[in-house]
Structure formats: structure tokens, C-alpha cells
Design a protein around this motif. Structure first.
Motif, PDB file in Angstrom:
ATOM      1  N   LEU A   1       0.846  -1.282  -0.035  1.00  0.00           N
ATOM      2  CA  LEU A   1       0.086   0.033   0.022  1.00  0.00           C
ATOM      3  C   LEU A   1       0.916   1.247  -0.038  1.00  0.00           C
ATOM      4  CD1 LEU A   1      -2.833  -0.509   2.391  1.00  0.00           C
ATOM      5  CD2 LEU A   1      -2.907  -0.229   0.066  1.00  0.00           C
ATOM      6  N   LEU A   2       1.903   1.266   0.971  1.00  0.00           N
ATOM      7  CA  LEU A   2       2.874   2.396   0.778  1.00  0.00           C
ATOM      8  C   LEU A   2       3.293   2.705  -0.579  1.00  0.00           C
ATOM      9  CD1 LEU A   2       4.843   1.656   4.412  1.00  0.00           C
ATOM     10  CD2 LEU A   2       3.012   3.339   3.702  1.00  0.00           C
ATOM     11  N   GLY A   3       4.043   1.466  -1.214  1.00  0.00           N
ATOM     12  CA  GLY A   3       4.519   1.557  -2.541  1.00  0.00           C
ATOM     13  C   GLY A   3       3.548   2.264  -3.553  1.00  0.00           C
ATOM     14  N   VAL A   4       2.523   1.628  -3.502  1.00  0.00           N
ATOM     15  CA  VAL A   4       1.294   2.099  -4.569  1.00  0.00           C
ATOM     16  C   VAL A   4       1.243   3.710  -4.494  1.00  0.00           C
ATOM     17  CG1 VAL A   4      -0.962   2.330  -5.181  1.00  0.00           C
ATOM     18  CG2 VAL A   4       0.259  -0.115  -4.747  1.00  0.00           C
ATOM     19  N   GLY A   5       1.075   3.943  -2.931  1.00  0.00           N
ATOM     20  CA  GLY A   5       0.859   5.520  -2.885  1.00  0.00           C
ATOM     21  C   GLY A   5       2.016   6.179  -3.130  1.00  0.00           C
TER      22      GLY A   5
END
Length: 309
Positions: free
Chosen positions: A245-249
Motif C-alpha cells: 500500500l505504501l509503495g502504490v501511494g
């Protein structure tokens, strides 16, 4: 309660001393943590608003695959009390080789290509990706310096480790490994590009299997009961969907954020491999087995990247 109150000042004093000794690392960690928090909020807002882009969907599936592979690898520790040390070192070397190749072929090369498409200049493209790598290294260096954790051979470290149970120290140590892997999965899928995300996710999931087993067995060797060791190892895999999720954001904002995000994930993974995994495999006198495992993992990841990319 009294025990906590007497331990808390000790932790705060140690933390202040660490910050005073390493102010630049502390500043870099603070900036990275603020950015990570904002990225997580952004991803959660996207999910709450129903903005399930292909990148978010693929990233969550990839993170879940990493979690499942970690759990699958940890389960045999319920009935396996130990494996030969040379086998364990070869397994971790294999995982390190896959992480190294994934950083090169699935993160840095696509990052350079994307950055050159944006800047139109090879040197500027390299500078953009290197800037991302620097952020990734600062993030992991700061977490390593200021997070209490414990490794099987080197013992507890970090400010306030006396205040934490050994279970939590092991959890924090494992989290330092799994978070950058999840971020790499999320970044690689952020543009919905399967040719970047699929090989990387496959590689991380494959290396999570021996890594999960090695972590659970290390905890058993440190004196934990097998069910506890397995549960902690499985629970640590939850960091991969969170990291995704952090990487997508991270890479879903401006166009330049994508190559920076790829560089950040690569820098974080390279830091973990060089700072933790390879030294661990060379500490027991089985360097040859570890190196052969690393070469096998590197070759497999290179093949997967060619076949799936």
C-alpha cells in the motif's frame, strides 16, 4: 505500571543520545517516516473512496502473495526443530540473490527507463533514480539505528531494547526485512504494468518461503516454542501488504514519483541484503554454500524477469 515507568526514561535517554550522535540519520528517518505516513493515508483514502485502480488491486494481491509465501515457509517449523546450518545459510543466500537481482532487473532498470522517458537525458535519469535509492537507504539506516530489534547471532540492539520482550525484538527485526519487500511490490505495480510487477512479485514470494522458514527456525533456536515462532513469522508477513500500500501511494502521484519510488525500493532492499542478510550467511563458516545459494537465486530471478517481463 511501576516497571514501565522506570524503563521508559531509560529508553528516552538512549533515544536522545542516539539522535545526538547521528543527527543527519535521525533527520532523514523523520522525513522518511512523515512521507511514509502520508503515503499510507493517501492509499487508504483511495481505497475508502472506491478508487481501486489496477495498480492498487495488483499491489494488494502481490502483497498478499508475499504474506502467503512467508506463512507457507514458516509452517514446517512446527515439526522441524532445526536444519543444518550450511543449509540455512544457503537458503538465506538464495533469498539474497533473488533480492539483488530483483533490485537490478525489476526496479533499477525500469526506473532508469521511466526516468529517461521523463527527463530525456540519461545522466538526469540516473540522478533521479540515485536520489530515490538514497531515500531508501536513509529510511532503512534510520530504522536500523533507532528501532529496538534483535538478531539471532548478534543479539539485541537499538535504543530501549531492554524495555521490549524478545518476541517484539524479533518482530521488529523481521519487519525491517519485509517492509521494503512490500514497498517494492507496490511500486512495481503502481502503474498497472504487469511486465514490471509480475517478475518482481514472483521473485519476492519465492524467496519469502525459505526466508520464513529460516526466521521461524532461528526463533526456535533462540528458545521460543515452535507455535510462537511460527505465529510471529507468519504475522511478520503482514508487513508486505502494508508495504505494498505504501509503495502504490509512493508512485501514484506525479510522473517523476514512479522512478524515484523504484529507486527507493531498490535502495531499501539493497541495504537489507548488504547490511543484514549476507553478513548473517557468512557468520558461521559456510560462505561457499551461501555464495552458491546467492548465485542460484540471482540466476533464477534473472530468468524469471526475462520470461515474465
Amino acid at each position: 505500571m511501576d516497571n514501565v515507568s522506570t524503563l521508559s526514561p531509560s529508553w528516552s535517554v538512549q533515544l536522545r543520545e542516539q539522535i545526538a550522535d547521528r543527527p543527519l540519520i535521525a533527520l532523514g528517518l523523520l522525513l522518511a517516516l512523515v512521507a511514509v505516513l502520508l503515503l499510507l493515508v493517501q492509499s487508504l483514502v483511495m481505497l475508502a473512496a472506491g478508487e481501486i485502480t489496477p495498480g492498487v488491486r495488483y499491489g494488494l494481491i502481490g502483497g498478499a502473495a508475499g504474506f502467503a509465501a512467508t506463512a507457507l515457509g514458516a509452517l514446517p517449523a512446527l515439526f522441524l526443530r532445526a536444519v543444518p546450518q550450511r543449509v540455512e545459510d544457503a537458503m538465506l543466500g538464495f533469498a539474497a540473490g533473488m533480492m539483488l537481482a530483483a533490485s537490478a532487473f525489476s526496479l533499477l532498470l525500469p526506473g532508469l527507463e521511466a526516468a529517461e522517458g521523463i527527463t530525456g537525458d540519461g545522466f538526469l535519469a540516473a540522478a533521479v533514480v540515485v536520489a530515490g535509492m538514497t531515500l531508501g537507504v536513509l529510511l532503512m539506516l534510520g530504522l536500523d539505528q533507532f528501532t529496538p530489534h534483535e538478531h539471532d547471532k548478534t543479539g539485541p540492539c537499538g535504543p530501549g531494547h531492554e524495555s521490549c520482550s524478545r518476541v517484539w525484538l524479533f518482530v521488529f527485526a523481521i519487519a525491517l526485512h519485509n517492509l521494503p519487500e512490500g514497498m517494492a511490490i507496490g511500486v512495481s505495480f503502481s502503474q498497472g504494468d504487469m511486465t514490471v510487477g509480475l517478475p518482481l512479485t514472483t521473485a519476492i514470494a519465492l524467496q519469502d518461503i525459505p526466508e520464513g522458514l529460516a526466521v521461524a527456525l532461528a526463533m526456535c533456536a533462540a528458545g521460543f516454542r515452535p507455535p510462537v515462532a511460527v505465529l510471529v513469522a507468519i504475522g511478520s508477513g503482514l508487513l508486505e501488504p502494508l508495504g505494498a500500500l505504501l509503495g502504490v501511494g509512493l508512485a501514484s502521484g506525479m510522473a517523476i514519483a514512479y522512478p524515484i519510488g523504484l529507486g527507493l525500493a531498490a535502495g531499501a532492499m539493497l541495504f537489507v541484503v548488504s547490511h543484514e542478510v549476507i553478513p548473517e550467511t557468512h557468520r558461521n563458516g559456510h560462505q561457499t554454500h551461501a555464495t552458491l545459494g546467492l548465485m542460484a537465486g540471482f540466476a533464477l530471478m534473472m530468468t524469471l524477469d526475462t520470461a515474465l517481463g
